[in-house]
Design an enzyme around this catalytic site. Structure first.
Site, short mmCIF file in Angstrom:
data_model
loop_
_atom_site.label_atom_id
_atom_site.label_comp_id
_atom_site.label_asym_id
_atom_site.label_seq_id
_atom_site.Cartn_x
_atom_site.Cartn_y
_atom_site.Cartn_z
N GLY A 116 -11.65 -19.74 -29.90
CA GLY A 116 -11.09 -20.89 -30.59
C GLY A 116 -9.63 -20.67 -30.93
O GLY A 116 -8.97 -19.75 -30.42
N ALA A 129 -9.12 -26.30 -24.12
CA ALA A 129 -8.94 -27.73 -23.84
C ALA A 129 -8.52 -28.42 -25.13
O ALA A 129 -8.94 -28.03 -26.23
CB ALA A 129 -10.23 -28.34 -23.31
N TRP A 175 -16.99 -32.06 -26.26
CA TRP A 175 -16.45 -32.00 -24.90
C TRP A 175 -15.20 -32.84 -24.75
O TRP A 175 -15.14 -33.99 -25.18
CB TRP A 175 -17.50 -32.44 -23.89
N ARG A 235 -14.94 -17.97 -14.54
CA ARG A 235 -15.67 -16.90 -15.22
C ARG A 235 -16.18 -15.87 -14.22
O ARG A 235 -16.13 -14.66 -14.46
CB ARG A 235 -16.85 -17.49 -16.00
N GLU A 275 -8.91 -2.38 6.26
CA GLU A 275 -8.41 -1.79 7.50
C GLU A 275 -9.55 -1.37 8.42
O GLU A 275 -9.45 -1.47 9.65
CB GLU A 275 -7.53 -0.57 7.18
#
Length: 349
Positions: free
Chosen positions: A294, A159, A180, A194, A55
């Site tokens: 994990g 993933a 990967w 992150r 503001e």
């Protein structure tokens, strides 16, 4: 029904607020727009805790102050009414002469909690609340979770392969590095994520198998607080998480554990250690936690029901066998396609 113009200007306030993602904690992200006769004459957003609020920036951006009494200010979050590190924004609006205030959502921080709205109305201003409220609350879901649930907002991220495995089965002597699944673009995005959170968490198993740094190497933002859970503390002192590149907490049941580059917090050893960790982080003012653990860690959060958002990548490679996806009942609400993976989002509000 909300007038179309109010929706347009509140959407702009939200756009402004989001520009400070990852920079305002423990304060919320807030945007403000001053409109006169269908034109923006001033706008701004909160940049960082301890600095002027949205503001103030929006009001100061107005060059012709005589226009203020006939203007409307749109604010994504209820203006504060208390003296903190900055003066009350409700008083600023009143003194500016603005007579119409449109607010996205109430601030449930006990120090505000409707008092800002009440002060504005007592001063004679027309106050409209709840404009794009769902979107405004979602933007500050970390802030609201910390105040309302007394714990950080928890984001789970992992993933998996095309056939549903998050890792290959590791054998003694295997390389200590990630298997990967995603491409470089996804990794950059994860580092951006992150930077937007207060803390990042991984389990001891992930530290031993992957040796992650848990930093923002591919993004220019700040490194989050690193949180490691290892009940035995059987970790290599040379692990990347102890490199002092970011502050690190180790939660463990091992009272003898001591690692250079980490502060050790002893768990009580009860079954609900996830709640214990979250309670401790809440007491430290940590509003959000990005979990890159994990399968065991992710499953622990799921079983405890202590999560708010899940982000799952599914790659194109097939592992054939390995560690199964820990979230078998994942129901995606939003999907984004990458060259080497599909990203899905689920929410648990």
């Amino acid at each position: 029904m909300t007038p179309p113009d109010d929706l347009i200007w509140m959407k702009r306030a939200l756009q402004l607020a989001a520009m400070a993602e990852g920079c305002t904690s423990p304060n919320p992200m807030v945007g403000a727009v001053v409109v006169n006769d269908g034109m923006i004459i001033g706008e701004g957003y909160h940049l960082k805790a301890g600095t002027p609020h949205a503001e103030v920036h929006a009001s100061n951006a107005v060059k012709d102050r005589t226009l203020l009494p006939g203007s409307t200010i749109y604010v994504s979050l209820e203006p504060c009414s208390h003296h903190g590190r900055t003066p009350p924004c409700a008083d600023l609006i009143i003194s500016s002469g603005i007579r119409r205030v449109v607010i996205g959502t109430t601030d449930t921080n006990p120090e505000v909690a409707g008092r800002g709205t009440a002060r504005l109305r007592e001063a004679g201003a027309e106050v409209i609340t709840g404009v794009m409220e769902e979107e405004c609350r979602h933007l500050n879901r970390r802030f609201f979770t910390w105040h309302e649930k007394k714990r950080p907002y928890v984001i789970l991220k992992w993933a998996r392969s095309a056939d549903g495995f998050i890792d290959l089965l590791r054998k003694p002597g295997d390389a200590i590095e990630p298997n990967w699944i995603t491409g470089h673009a996804e990794r950059v995005l994860v580092h951006r994520w992150r930077a937007a959170e207060d803390a990042i968490l991984a389990g001891g198993g992930t530290v031993r198998a992957d040796n992650p740094s848990l930093t923002t190497r591919y993004w220019s933002g700040k490194n989050p607080l690193r949180v490691i859970i290892s009940r035995t503390a059987s970790l290599d002192p040379s692990s990347a998480v102890f490199d002092e590149a970011a502050e690190t907490l180790l939660f463990t049941c091992n009272e003898q554990a001591a690692f250079r580059g980490a502060k050790t917090i002893i768990l009580k050893g009860g079954g609900n250690y996830i709640q214990e960790v979250l309670t401790t982080l809440h007491s430290m003012g940590i509003q959000s936690l990005f979990v890159e653990g994990g399968a065991f860690i992710i499953r622990s959060f799921l079983e405890a029901g202590l999560w708010d958002e899940a982000r799952r990548f599914t790659g194109v490679a097939r592992f054939g066998t390995g560690v199964p996806d820990p979230f078998t009942e994942f129901t995606p609400e939003k999907t984004v396609n990458f060259d080497k993976s599909i990203l899905e989002f689920a929410y648990h509000f």
